[in-house]
Design a protein around this motif. Structure first.
Motif, mmCIF file in Angstrom:
data_model
loop_
_atom_site.group_PDB
_atom_site.id
_atom_site.type_symbol
_atom_site.label_atom_id
_atom_site.label_comp_id
_atom_site.label_asym_id
_atom_site.label_seq_id
_atom_site.Cartn_x
_atom_site.Cartn_y
_atom_site.Cartn_z
ATOM 1 N N TYR A 1 -60.043 112.655 146.777
ATOM 2 C CA TYR A 1 -60.525 113.878 147.396
ATOM 3 C C TYR A 1 -61.960 114.129 146.947
ATOM 4 O O TYR A 1 -62.241 114.153 145.754
ATOM 5 C CB TYR A 1 -59.638 115.064 147.016
ATOM 6 N N ARG A 2 -62.861 114.274 147.911
ATOM 7 C CA ARG A 2 -64.262 114.590 147.627
ATOM 8 C C ARG A 2 -64.441 116.094 147.787
ATOM 9 O O ARG A 2 -64.672 116.598 148.888
ATOM 10 C CB ARG A 2 -65.190 113.854 148.596
ATOM 11 N N ALA A 3 -64.296 116.842 146.683
ATOM 12 C CA ALA A 3 -64.394 118.298 146.731
ATOM 13 C C ALA A 3 -65.768 118.749 147.221
ATOM 14 O O ALA A 3 -65.877 119.759 147.916
ATOM 15 C CB ALA A 3 -64.091 118.892 145.359
ATOM 16 N N ASP A 4 -66.819 117.989 146.873
ATOM 17 C CA ASP A 4 -68.174 118.363 147.276
ATOM 18 C C ASP A 4 -68.344 118.350 148.790
ATOM 19 O O ASP A 4 -69.159 119.078 149.341
ATOM 20 C CB ASP A 4 -69.215 117.458 146.611
ATOM 21 N N LEU A 5 -67.547 117.526 149.486
ATOM 22 C CA LEU A 5 -67.624 117.428 150.949
ATOM 23 C C LEU A 5 -66.373 117.978 151.632
ATOM 24 O O LEU A 5 -66.321 118.034 152.861
ATOM 25 C CB LEU A 5 -67.815 115.966 151.364
ATOM 26 N N ASP A 6 -65.377 118.333 150.864
ATOM 27 C CA ASP A 6 -64.053 118.722 151.373
ATOM 28 C C ASP A 6 -63.517 117.655 152.322
ATOM 29 O O ASP A 6 -63.091 117.919 153.436
ATOM 30 C CB ASP A 6 -64.076 120.090 152.064
ATOM 31 N N LEU A 7 -63.550 116.402 151.835
ATOM 32 C CA LEU A 7 -63.047 115.258 152.596
ATOM 33 C C LEU A 7 -62.054 114.477 151.746
ATOM 34 O O LEU A 7 -62.266 114.301 150.546
ATOM 35 C CB LEU A 7 -64.180 114.308 152.985
ATOM 36 N N LEU A 8 -61.010 113.998 152.391
ATOM 37 C CA LEU A 8 -60.082 113.067 151.758
ATOM 38 C C LEU A 8 -60.493 111.678 152.231
ATOM 39 O O LEU A 8 -60.423 111.378 153.428
ATOM 40 C CB LEU A 8 -58.643 113.386 152.164
ATOM 41 N N VAL A 9 -60.967 110.860 151.306
ATOM 42 C CA VAL A 9 -61.489 109.538 151.642
ATOM 43 C C VAL A 9 -60.478 108.479 151.218
ATOM 44 O O VAL A 9 -60.104 108.406 150.044
ATOM 45 C CB VAL A 9 -62.849 109.286 150.949
ATOM 46 N N SER A 10 -60.042 107.686 152.181
ATOM 47 C CA SER A 10 -59.097 106.599 151.900
ATOM 48 C C SER A 10 -59.736 105.284 152.297
ATOM 49 O O SER A 10 -60.260 105.149 153.399
ATOM 50 C CB SER A 10 -57.806 106.786 152.693
ATOM 51 N N ARG A 11 -59.654 104.342 151.383
ATOM 52 C CA ARG A 11 -60.188 103.005 151.641
ATOM 53 C C ARG A 11 -59.020 102.031 151.591
ATOM 54 O O ARG A 11 -58.324 101.934 150.591
ATOM 55 C CB ARG A 11 -61.267 102.659 150.633
ATOM 56 N N TRP A 12 -58.826 101.353 152.723
ATOM 57 C CA TRP A 12 -57.724 100.403 152.853
ATOM 58 C C TRP A 12 -58.196 99.040 152.364
ATOM 59 O O TRP A 12 -59.236 98.546 152.788
ATOM 60 C CB TRP A 12 -57.264 100.348 154.307
ATOM 61 N N GLY A 13 -57.417 98.417 151.480
ATOM 62 C CA GLY A 13 -57.840 97.203 150.804
ATOM 63 C C GLY A 13 -57.718 95.923 151.584
ATOM 64 O O GLY A 13 -58.431 94.965 151.333
ATOM 65 N N TYR A 14 -56.795 95.878 152.546
ATOM 66 C CA TYR A 14 -56.576 94.647 153.305
ATOM 67 C C TYR A 14 -55.746 94.945 154.549
ATOM 68 O O TYR A 14 -55.255 96.063 154.715
ATOM 69 C CB TYR A 14 -55.880 93.579 152.439
ATOM 70 N N GLN A 15 -55.608 93.944 155.402
ATOM 71 C CA GLN A 15 -54.792 94.052 156.613
ATOM 72 C C GLN A 15 -53.325 93.890 156.192
ATOM 73 O O GLN A 15 -52.891 92.806 155.856
ATOM 74 C CB GLN A 15 -55.168 92.956 157.625
ATOM 75 N N PRO A 16 -52.552 94.971 156.206
ATOM 76 C CA PRO A 16 -51.172 94.874 155.728
ATOM 77 C C PRO A 16 -50.201 94.485 156.834
ATOM 78 O O PRO A 16 -50.497 94.605 158.021
ATOM 79 C CB PRO A 16 -50.888 96.300 155.264
ATOM 80 N N ASP A 17 -49.039 94.079 156.400
ATOM 81 C CA ASP A 17 -47.919 93.954 157.324
ATOM 82 C C ASP A 17 -47.651 95.368 157.844
ATOM 83 O O ASP A 17 -47.690 96.335 157.076
ATOM 84 C CB ASP A 17 -46.697 93.419 156.564
ATOM 85 N N PRO A 18 -47.402 95.540 159.145
ATOM 86 C CA PRO A 18 -47.175 96.890 159.682
ATOM 87 C C PRO A 18 -46.081 97.674 158.949
ATOM 88 O O PRO A 18 -46.147 98.900 158.874
ATOM 89 C CB PRO A 18 -46.793 96.639 161.141
ATOM 90 N N ALA A 19 -45.104 96.995 158.369
ATOM 91 C CA ALA A 19 -44.038 97.689 157.643
ATOM 92 C C ALA A 19 -44.563 98.422 156.410
ATOM 93 O O ALA A 19 -43.923 99.362 155.928
ATOM 94 C CB ALA A 19 -42.954 96.694 157.248
ATOM 95 N N LEU A 20 -45.724 98.033 155.904
ATOM 96 C CA LEU A 20 -46.305 98.687 154.728
ATOM 97 C C LEU A 20 -47.072 99.963 155.068
ATOM 98 O O LEU A 20 -47.401 100.755 154.178
ATOM 99 C CB LEU A 20 -47.237 97.731 153.989
#
Length: 143
Positions: free
Chosen positions: A17-36
């Motif tokens: 959570y970036r309180a300074d921007l009021d944004l929740l930032v998510s970074r996805w690490g790789y192409q997952p199996d859709p079940a994940l």
């Protein structure tokens, strides 16, 4: 006796959570199996509810394709439900790599952000992080 290290995959999702921007930032690490993906979105839900943030930057530049079933689930179930749980309109900016961005924008199910006016959420796709953040900040100022 020698031990062989088993490679450990990078984390699928890193969210802050970036309180300074009021944004929740998510970074996805790789192409997952859709079940994940649903369990990863549950992790995202917990973090969003903990900080009460409805403005999300989803960095999916390490992902190379979109699963149609997951997209349908996000648009018909997940996004409407989480926006209700957060008590307001959910705004999601997806930051993608060039090939995925082109595929999404030219795909049969693509809707521009303006098509979400009557929805409890809005989704937009970007190839530039600064542009995505500026769009989210503009959305934060909407009545």
């Amino acid at each position: 006796m020698s031990s062989t290290a088993i490679p450990v995959p990078p984390p699928l999702l890193h969210t802050a959570y970036r309180a300074d921007l009021d944004l929740l930032v998510s970074r996805w690490g790789y192409q997952p199996d859709p079940a994940l993906l649903p369990p990863a979105y549950e992790e995202l839900t917990a973090q969003a509810l903990a900080c009460g943030c409805r403005f999300w930057l989803q960095d999916i530049r390490r992902r190379t394709l979109n699963d149609p079933a997951i997209t349908r689930w996000l648009l018909t179930e997940y996004f409407p439900q989480i926006s209700q749980r957060l008590g307001g309109r959910l705004t999601v900016a997806y930051l993608t790599g060039p090939a995925l961005l082109e595929a999404l924008l030219n795909g049969p199910g693509y809707l521009p952000p303006s098509a979400y006016e009557q929805q409890p959420f809005v989704v937009a796709f970007f190839g530039d992080e600064g542009e995505a953040i500026r769009w989210l900040q503009t959305e934060q100022r909407r009545p």
